[in-house]
Design an enzyme around this catalytic site. Structure first.
Site: not given
Length: 563
Positions: A43-44, A272, A280, A423
């Site tokens: 999707n992305c 429930n 999702g 670093y």
């Protein structure tokens, strides 16, 4: 007897649950019902296919029904739409779109992952053939085919969220003149407004026509009409104003839904109704920071939920601990990222907080090719990190991931100071931007730095003395109206020019020299405040508001910490 699991939906949540369940249970009968033609697609990545960044259609398909079945022995049925669920009989009614047949399928365990569908606003659309949404593979191909066959010159994107801005970026990449129409006062709702100014200035610098606080009222053949009568050229229109849970098929099922149609689940992602779970974009979740109910449609949480549900189907007791809403977007050559709470959600939850801005280089300043990033940190008065936002270029993703992990681990700003991060000059500075955010926030928590903010400038006390401690050259290129310039390096020699009977509001370029000046003045008996983010944030807000035709002095507060 082996378990029979029926999974509704075959994208991130559904496919993830099916794959995990098979890895946990080789004997289970698993049926995955997907109403669309494709499963497990990216999707992305869809906007980037539109913009020719991703050039091959098959690269969007992570799995096909055939490959998924071969690997996981899952009965994958595409073009099979679940019409209803009978939780009493433990069956689902399914329409096979290829044959037109309607049939029922029984289950022992049911996993609901129907996703969400794009919101189409209630407006007049005279020519729908050039109006598109972007949610799935067919949507993407329709947009791409239209671009190739009609060669539009102009496009309007209605909605300035992540997908809307990514689509605007990719349409600009193809050479279209693009407008973005956003009903809110700023783009990307999860960003606070004070963090949107630099991004919006950048969008305009790339030629994007940005209409904020604007509502689209009608779509004609070649334009979008706004509610104030303005006409925005648009040979094609992308609707990107959000999604809603696709749960209409659960009507009369007895499965509890929330006020926005979201499936309600407990911490184990169970509904429930016994033996019915959900994951999702269609479910309601708890915010990790505040515990508030939310709908947060993101791929990362959906995949994590899928694993948890599969474990629970196999008799384990795994809990989902909430969603942070960590998200990132590349917009042209700028990046915006968020995690955790923002000022809106914190105020809504009644949680007291503090905020600070730091502006740090992506890597050592003496190493070529660097850029700066604006980091906003939100934290409790005691220092626990609640949320973070970053706008910048290089290295935004790395720092946001560290901050997201820090929030998940319950760290405070003093923990950020102690993080030992990678670093070397091409990658960071000895004091990483995450460390710097922790140092500055720690100074606030411990009372050494008293901040004020750009939105406070419109309501400074009458006895305020506004002090610009930048160099004369910087001052000459622009300052905040009413400011007196005394560079920090000569401040000790010119203390007599700073009135002791007034509250001194200090600013520099980004806040560092202002803090040094604050230390000098405080130890000499002055009452001081330092502008968090400095002139950089002031200028960004001023330029953004000027582009919108809004005077700076009328800027509404972007949010203030609760006391």
């Amino acid at each position: 007897m082996s378990m029979k699991a029926v999974i509704v939906g075959g994208v991130a949540g559904g496919a993830g649950a099916a794959a995990r369940l098979r890895r946990k249970d080789e004997t289970a009968q698993i049926i995955m019902l997907e109403k669309g033609e494709y499963i497990s697609f990216a999707n992305c990545g869809l906007p980037y296919y539109v913009g020719d960044v991703i050039t091959q259609r098959e690269e969007l398909l992570l799995q096909t029904p055939e490959s998924f079945n071969a690997r996981f022995q899952v009965d994958v049925r595409v073009n099979n739409e679940v019409l209803s669920v009978d939780t009493g009989k433990k069956t689902v009614t399914v329409l096979n779109h290829e044959t037109g047949e309607t049939y029922t399928e029984s289950y022992d365990k049911l996993v609901l992952s129907p996703g969400a569908s794009p919101i189409v606003p209630n407006m007049e659309i005279q020519h729908p053939e050039h109006v598109f949404t972007l949610r799935n593979i067919p949507d993407t191909f329709k947009i791409k085919d239209y671009l190739n066959s009609h060669n539009p010159r102009t496009a309007a994107v209605i909605g300035g969220g992540y997908i809307g801005l990514e689509m605007a970026d990719n349409l600009c990449r193809l050479g279209l003149e693009v407008s973005v129409i956003e009903a809110a006062s700023h783009v990307i709702a999860s960003l606070d407004e004070d963090m949107s100014h630099e991004l919006q200035n950048h969008l305009r610098s790339k030629g994007l026509d940005l209409h904020l606080g604007s509502m689209a009222q009608r779509i004609d053949r070649d334009q979008v009409i706004l509610s104030d009568g303005r006409e925005i050229p648009a040979d094609m229109v992308i609707l990107s104003i959000g999604v809603r849970p696709e749960t209409g098929f659960l009507k009369d099922s007895g499965i509890a839904l929330g006020s926005r149609g979201e499936i309600l689940v407990d911490e184990y992602l169970q509904t429930n109704v016994p033996d019915v779970y959900a994951v999702g974009d269609a479910i309601g979740v708890k915010s990790f920071g505040t515990g508030a109910d939310a709908i947060i449609p993101l791929a990362g949480p959906a995949n994590k939920q899928a694993r948890i549900v599969a474990d629970n189907l196999c008799g384990e007791k795994k809990a989902y601990h909430g969603t942070q809403g960590t998200a990132i977007a590349k917009v042209f050559d700028m990046t915006a990222a968020v995690t955790g709470e923002n000022e809106t959600t914190l105020r809504r939850a009644g949680i007291a907080y503090r905020k600070t801005f730091t502006i740090s280089p992506s890597h050592a300043g003496y190493y070529p090719g660097g850029s700066t990033m604006v980091v906003k940190l939100l934290y409790t008065p005691e220092g626990k990190v609640l949320g973070a936002q970053i706008v910048g270029r290089d290295g935004v993703d790395k720092r946001m991931d560290v901050l997201a992990a820090a929030i998940r681990a319950g760290m405070d700003v003093f923990d950020l100071q102690e993080l030992e991060l990678a670093y070397a000059p091409p990658f960071s500075s000895a004091k990483d931007p995450v460390n710097m955010a922790g140092y500055v926030a720690g100074n606030v928590v411990e009372g050494r730095m008293i901040p004020f903010y750009v939105e406070d400038l419109a309501s400074l006390p009458e006895n305020a003395f506004l002090l610009d401690v930048r160099t004369p050259g910087e001052f000459a290129h622009g300052t905040i109206p009413g400011a007196v310039n005394i560079p920090v390096d000569v401040l000790r020699q010119r203390l007599s020019e700073v009135p002791k009977d007034k509250e001194v509001h200090i600013f520099c370029a980004v806040g560092l020299r202002g803090y040094i000046a604050q230390c000098i003045l405080r130890q000499n008996g002055y009452k001081t405040k330092n502008l968090s983010g400095g002139y950089r944030l002031y200028a960004a807000a001023k330029n953004d508001l000027a582009a919108q035709g809004v005077p700076m002095e009328n800027c509404k507060p972007c949010g203030a910490p609760l006391e």
